[in-house]
Design a protein around this motif. Structure first.
Motif, PDB file in Angstrom:
ATOM      1  N   LEU A 140       0.822  -1.287   0.084  1.00 41.74           N
ATOM      2  CA  LEU A 140      -0.067   0.009  -0.163  1.00 41.74           C
ATOM      3  C   LEU A 140       0.915   1.224   0.050  1.00 41.74           C
ATOM      4  O   LEU A 140       0.277   2.292  -0.153  1.00 41.74           O
ATOM      5  CB  LEU A 140      -1.000  -0.078   1.366  1.00 41.74           C
ATOM      6  CG  LEU A 140      -2.089  -1.256   1.366  1.00 41.74           C
ATOM      7  CD1 LEU A 140      -2.890  -0.923   2.314  1.00 41.74           C
ATOM      8  CD2 LEU A 140      -2.714  -1.344   0.032  1.00 41.74           C
ATOM      9  N   GLY A 141       2.095   1.107   0.214  1.00 45.63           N
ATOM     10  CA  GLY A 141       3.004   2.576   0.371  1.00 45.63           C
ATOM     11  C   GLY A 141       2.915   2.836   1.605  1.00 45.63           C
ATOM     12  O   GLY A 141       2.450   2.373   2.702  1.00 45.63           O
ATOM     13  N   GLU A 142       3.090   4.239   1.836  1.00 41.59           N
ATOM     14  CA  GLU A 142       2.884   5.015   3.089  1.00 41.59           C
ATOM     15  C   GLU A 142       1.408   5.073   3.578  1.00 41.59           C
ATOM     16  O   GLU A 142       0.723   5.533   2.492  1.00 41.59           O
ATOM     17  CB  GLU A 142       3.460   6.582   2.862  1.00 41.59           C
ATOM     18  CG  GLU A 142       3.601   7.170   4.155  1.00 41.59           C
ATOM     19  CD  GLU A 142       4.087   8.617   4.112  1.00 41.59           C
ATOM     20  OE1 GLU A 142       3.830   9.336   4.991  1.00 41.59           O
ATOM     21  OE2 GLU A 142       4.683   8.748   3.187  1.00 41.59           O
ATOM     22  N   ILE A 143       1.287   4.528   4.775  1.00 39.26           N
ATOM     23  CA  ILE A 143      -0.180   4.454   5.256  1.00 39.26           C
ATOM     24  C   ILE A 143      -0.567   6.100   5.459  1.00 39.26           C
ATOM     25  O   ILE A 143       0.136   6.721   6.283  1.00 39.26           O
ATOM     26  CB  ILE A 143      -0.265   3.754   6.236  1.00 39.26           C
ATOM     27  CG1 ILE A 143       0.266   2.343   6.023  1.00 39.26           C
ATOM     28  CG2 ILE A 143      -1.857   3.632   6.580  1.00 39.26           C
ATOM     29  CD1 ILE A 143      -0.635   1.719   4.801  1.00 39.26           C
ATOM     30  N   ARG A 144      -1.698   6.348   4.963  1.00 40.06           N
ATOM     31  CA  ARG A 144      -2.279   7.742   5.231  1.00 40.06           C
ATOM     32  C   ARG A 144      -3.423   7.866   6.090  1.00 40.06           C
ATOM     33  O   ARG A 144      -3.671   8.737   6.865  1.00 40.06           O
ATOM     34  CB  ARG A 144      -2.598   8.415   4.049  1.00 40.06           C
ATOM     35  CG  ARG A 144      -1.385   8.777   2.886  1.00 40.06           C
ATOM     36  CD  ARG A 144      -0.436   9.558   3.512  1.00 40.06           C
ATOM     37  NE  ARG A 144       0.605  10.029   2.856  1.00 40.06           N
ATOM     38  CZ  ARG A 144       0.496  10.614   1.451  1.00 40.06           C
ATOM     39  NH1 ARG A 144      -0.390  11.381   1.223  1.00 40.06           N
ATOM     40  NH2 ARG A 144       1.650  10.722   0.742  1.00 40.06           N
ATOM     41  N   HIS A 145      -4.120   6.718   5.995  1.00 39.34           N
ATOM     42  CA  HIS A 145      -5.786   6.749   6.919  1.00 39.34           C
ATOM     43  C   HIS A 145      -5.987   5.265   6.981  1.00 39.34           C
ATOM     44  O   HIS A 145      -5.828   4.426   6.434  1.00 39.34           O
ATOM     45  CB  HIS A 145      -6.826   7.477   5.971  1.00 39.34           C
ATOM     46  CG  HIS A 145      -8.112   7.461   7.007  1.00 39.34           C
ATOM     47  ND1 HIS A 145      -8.181   8.111   7.912  1.00 39.34           N
ATOM     48  CD2 HIS A 145      -9.155   6.680   6.759  1.00 39.34           C
ATOM     49  CE1 HIS A 145      -9.423   8.174   8.360  1.00 39.34           C
ATOM     50  NE2 HIS A 145     -10.184   7.200   7.544  1.00 39.34           N
ATOM     51  N   VAL A 146      -6.363   4.958   8.500  1.00 39.39           N
ATOM     52  CA  VAL A 146      -7.129   3.731   8.944  1.00 39.39           C
ATOM     53  C   VAL A 146      -8.354   3.904   9.213  1.00 39.39           C
ATOM     54  O   VAL A 146      -8.591   4.875  10.377  1.00 39.39           O
ATOM     55  CB  VAL A 146      -6.198   3.077  10.090  1.00 39.39           C
ATOM     56  CG1 VAL A 146      -6.832   1.692  10.097  1.00 39.39           C
ATOM     57  CG2 VAL A 146      -4.693   2.910   9.181  1.00 39.39           C
ATOM     58  N   CYS A 181      -8.242  -3.326  16.296  1.00 39.74           N
ATOM     59  CA  CYS A 181      -8.257  -3.473  14.736  1.00 39.74           C
ATOM     60  C   CYS A 181      -7.366  -2.419  14.127  1.00 39.74           C
ATOM     61  O   CYS A 181      -6.406  -2.460  13.410  1.00 39.74           O
ATOM     62  CB  CYS A 181      -9.356  -3.634  13.935  1.00 39.74           C
ATOM     63  SG  CYS A 181      -9.200  -4.206  12.177  1.00 39.74           S
ATOM     64  N   LEU A 182      -7.799  -1.279  14.585  1.00 38.88           N
ATOM     65  CA  LEU A 182      -7.159   0.161  14.216  1.00 38.88           C
ATOM     66  C   LEU A 182      -5.546   0.298  14.680  1.00 38.88           C
ATOM     67  O   LEU A 182      -4.684   0.469  13.716  1.00 38.88           O
ATOM     68  CB  LEU A 182      -7.890   1.346  14.580  1.00 38.88           C
ATOM     69  CG  LEU A 182      -7.321   2.759  14.097  1.00 38.88           C
ATOM     70  CD1 LEU A 182      -8.430   3.559  13.404  1.00 38.88           C
ATOM     71  CD2 LEU A 182      -6.574   3.468  15.308  1.00 38.88           C
ATOM     72  N   ARG A 183      -5.381  -0.101  15.772  1.00 43.61           N
ATOM     73  CA  ARG A 183      -4.011  -0.303  16.342  1.00 43.61           C
ATOM     74  C   ARG A 183      -3.332  -1.220  15.685  1.00 43.61           C
ATOM     75  O   ARG A 183      -2.117  -1.240  15.199  1.00 43.61           O
ATOM     76  CB  ARG A 183      -3.985  -0.403  17.827  1.00 43.61           C
ATOM     77  CG  ARG A 183      -4.681   0.777  18.669  1.00 43.61           C
ATOM     78  CD  ARG A 183      -4.459   0.378  20.063  1.00 43.61           C
ATOM     79  NE  ARG A 183      -3.330  -0.419  20.582  1.00 43.61           N
ATOM     80  CZ  ARG A 183      -3.204  -1.414  20.971  1.00 43.61           C
ATOM     81  NH1 ARG A 183      -4.320  -2.197  20.893  1.00 43.61           N
ATOM     82  NH2 ARG A 183      -1.813  -1.796  21.187  1.00 43.61           N
ATOM     83  N   THR A 184      -3.834  -2.354  15.482  1.00 47.22           N
ATOM     84  CA  THR A 184      -3.340  -3.647  14.738  1.00 47.22           C
ATOM     85  C   THR A 184      -2.751  -2.873  13.362  1.00 47.22           C
ATOM     86  O   THR A 184      -1.377  -3.458  12.990  1.00 47.22           O
ATOM     87  CB  THR A 184      -4.182  -4.901  14.716  1.00 47.22           C
ATOM     88  OG1 THR A 184      -4.325  -5.032  15.880  1.00 47.22           O
ATOM     89  CG2 THR A 184      -3.392  -5.900  13.970  1.00 47.22           C
ATOM     90  N   LEU A 185      -3.653  -2.425  12.329  1.00 46.75           N
ATOM     91  CA  LEU A 185      -3.140  -2.134  11.101  1.00 46.75           C
ATOM     92  C   LEU A 185      -2.621  -0.896  10.949  1.00 46.75           C
ATOM     93  O   LEU A 185      -2.226  -0.632  10.044  1.00 46.75           O
ATOM     94  CB  LEU A 185      -4.578  -2.420  10.612  1.00 46.75           C
ATOM     95  CG  LEU A 185      -5.467  -3.537  10.460  1.00 46.75           C
ATOM     96  CD1 LEU A 185      -6.466  -3.540   9.604  1.00 46.75           C
ATOM     97  CD2 LEU A 185      -4.468  -4.498   9.560  1.00 46.75           C
ATOM     98  N   GLY A 186      -2.464   0.050  11.919  1.00 48.14           N
ATOM     99  CA  GLY A 186      -2.315   1.285  11.734  1.00 48.14           C
ATOM    100  C   GLY A 186      -0.616   1.394  12.065  1.00 48.14           C
ATOM    101  O   GLY A 186      -0.056   0.652  12.497  1.00 48.14           O
ATOM    102  N   PRO A 187       0.118   2.630  11.543  1.00 46.77           N
ATOM    103  CA  PRO A 187       1.510   2.827  11.807  1.00 46.77           C
ATOM    104  C   PRO A 187       1.852   3.197  13.141  1.00 46.77           C
ATOM    105  O   PRO A 187       2.303   4.400  13.231  1.00 46.77           O
ATOM    106  CB  PRO A 187       1.913   3.799  10.590  1.00 46.77           C
ATOM    107  CG  PRO A 187       0.549   4.720  10.529  1.00 46.77           C
ATOM    108  CD  PRO A 187      -0.665   3.559  10.691  1.00 46.77           C
ATOM    109  N   THR A 216       3.006   8.937  12.542  1.00 45.47           N
ATOM    110  CA  THR A 216       3.509   9.322  11.211  1.00 45.47           C
ATOM    111  C   THR A 216       2.921  10.232  10.614  1.00 45.47           C
ATOM    112  O   THR A 216       3.236  10.908   9.543  1.00 45.47           O
ATOM    113  CB  THR A 216       3.373   8.167  10.299  1.00 45.47           C
ATOM    114  OG1 THR A 216       2.043   7.451  10.212  1.00 45.47           O
ATOM    115  CG2 THR A 216       4.184   6.824  10.669  1.00 45.47           C
ATOM    116  N   GLY A 217       1.768  10.892  11.424  1.00 43.97           N
ATOM    117  CA  GLY A 217       0.810  12.006  10.801  1.00 43.97           C
ATOM    118  C   GLY A 217      -0.228  11.315   9.968  1.00 43.97           C
ATOM    119  O   GLY A 217      -1.518  11.835   9.752  1.00 43.97           O
TER     120      GLY A 217
END
Length: 327
Positions: A140-146, A181-187, A216-217
């Motif tokens: 996915l590249g750099e993660i921007r939103h989860v 789930c958000l914490r698991t998938l997020g940066p 990361t922003g």
């Protein structure tokens, strides 16, 4: 491993009794309930050989190695601590405790005892999550939103999940999944920016939405409800600079799920086969007890999850669970 269950909760057959039939090293050996006839009926139905008159009798039973704790949220910390003090490993239903301070207390007790205390986020043990993490890391590249959703209808407002005293609320019951789930998938670990609740009664949320930000922003949002305009949605979406991952039904993928990946304009769908999430979870708990294999949902993870939940309640202007409601 001989495990005893506290109470005759509705979740116990799915979460413990059925999986134990597939995990050879686990035997459900005892049940305790404050209503003995109910416990006896439960034991007879599920072939549990021993019935205890009290939770205390079960956690101190020398023939029991571990305890499953599916009690109401407000009792999770107390009875997990009592079980640890009695020398028992604990598989505790989510949310781990009423708040982060309680989670820290339980974590310290588990560390001092050398026993396993594992939070029952069963979905985390299914191969679907590992596949999702692989896609997030490599495509996915750099993660921007989860964004995550855990929304289901529970219009029975007398249910204990709407009880402030018992640690209820949509964020605790449904939202703990969405946060995890958000914490698991997020940066990284997110911080809470804002939150908004719909109330069923003073202090008790029937729906909650919160916006978060990662180190990361990248941004995040959780959506949780037990009664709202969005009756049913259990999903997760991760957006990156190259593409998007969308998961339908991350919580119980053994029944149905769909993984949709769009990368560089190309879209595909995947399925990840596997057993019931609860079977993977019980296998992981047994491995932690028998072999010292670190679980994916240890107390440190529980502290982090409860910290986010506490902060969402604060941002929504609601009391933390396990604290008095202001007059």
């Amino acid at each position: 491993m001989r495990i005893g269950t506290l109470g005759a909760a509705r979740i116990t057959p799915s979460a413990l009794i059925k999986p134990a039939r597939s995990v050879d090293t686990v035997e459900v050996a005892a049940v305790a309930a404050r209503d003995r006839p109910r416990a006896e009926a439960f034991a007879a139905k599920h072939g549990i050989p021993v019935v205890h008159d009290s939770y205390e009798a079960l956690v101190t039973d020398p023939s029991i190695d571990a305890v499953y704790n599916p009690l109401p949220n407000a009792l999770h910390a107390e009875w997990t601590l009592r079980a640890l003090q009695a020398g028992k490993h604990v598989l505790c239903e989510k949310p781990f405790t009423s708040n982060a301070d309680e989670a820290r207390t339980v974590a310290e007790a588990a560390e001092k005892s050398g026993l396993v205390a594992m939070e029952a986020f069963h979905y985390r043990y299914h191969p679907l999550v590992e596949r999702a993490l692989e896609i997030v890391r490599t495509e996915l590249g750099e993660i921007r939103h989860v964004e995550t959703w855990m929304c289901f209808p529970l219009p029975r407002f007398s249910d204990i999940r709407y009880s402030l005293e018992l640690g209820g609320g949509a964020l605790m019951d449904a939202g703990c999944y969405a946060v995890h789930c958000l914490r698991t998938l997020g940066p990284g670990e997110p911080s809470v920016v804002s939150a908004s609740a719909l109330l069923q009664s003073p202090g008790v949320d029937r729906a909650m939405t919160a916006d978060l930000r990662f180190p990361t922003g990248a941004t995040g949002r959780i959506n949780a409800s037990m009664w709202s305009g969005r009756l049913l949605k259990i999903a997760a979406r991760v957006q990156g600079t190259r593409g998007t991952l969308h998961i339908t039904n991350y919580a119980a993928p053994q029944y149905f799920h769909r993984v949709t990946v769009t990368v560089d304009g190309l879209r595909r769908r995947e399925r990840v086969p596997g057993e019931a999430t609860y079977t993977y979870q019980l296998r992981a708990f047994a491995a932690a007890v028998d072999n010292g294999t670190p679980p994916l949902t240890p107390p440190e993870d529980s502290i982090a999850n409860m910290t986010v939940i506490d902060d969402i309640y604060r941002k929504a202007g609601l009391p933390l669970r396990g604290t008095p409601y202001p007059a």
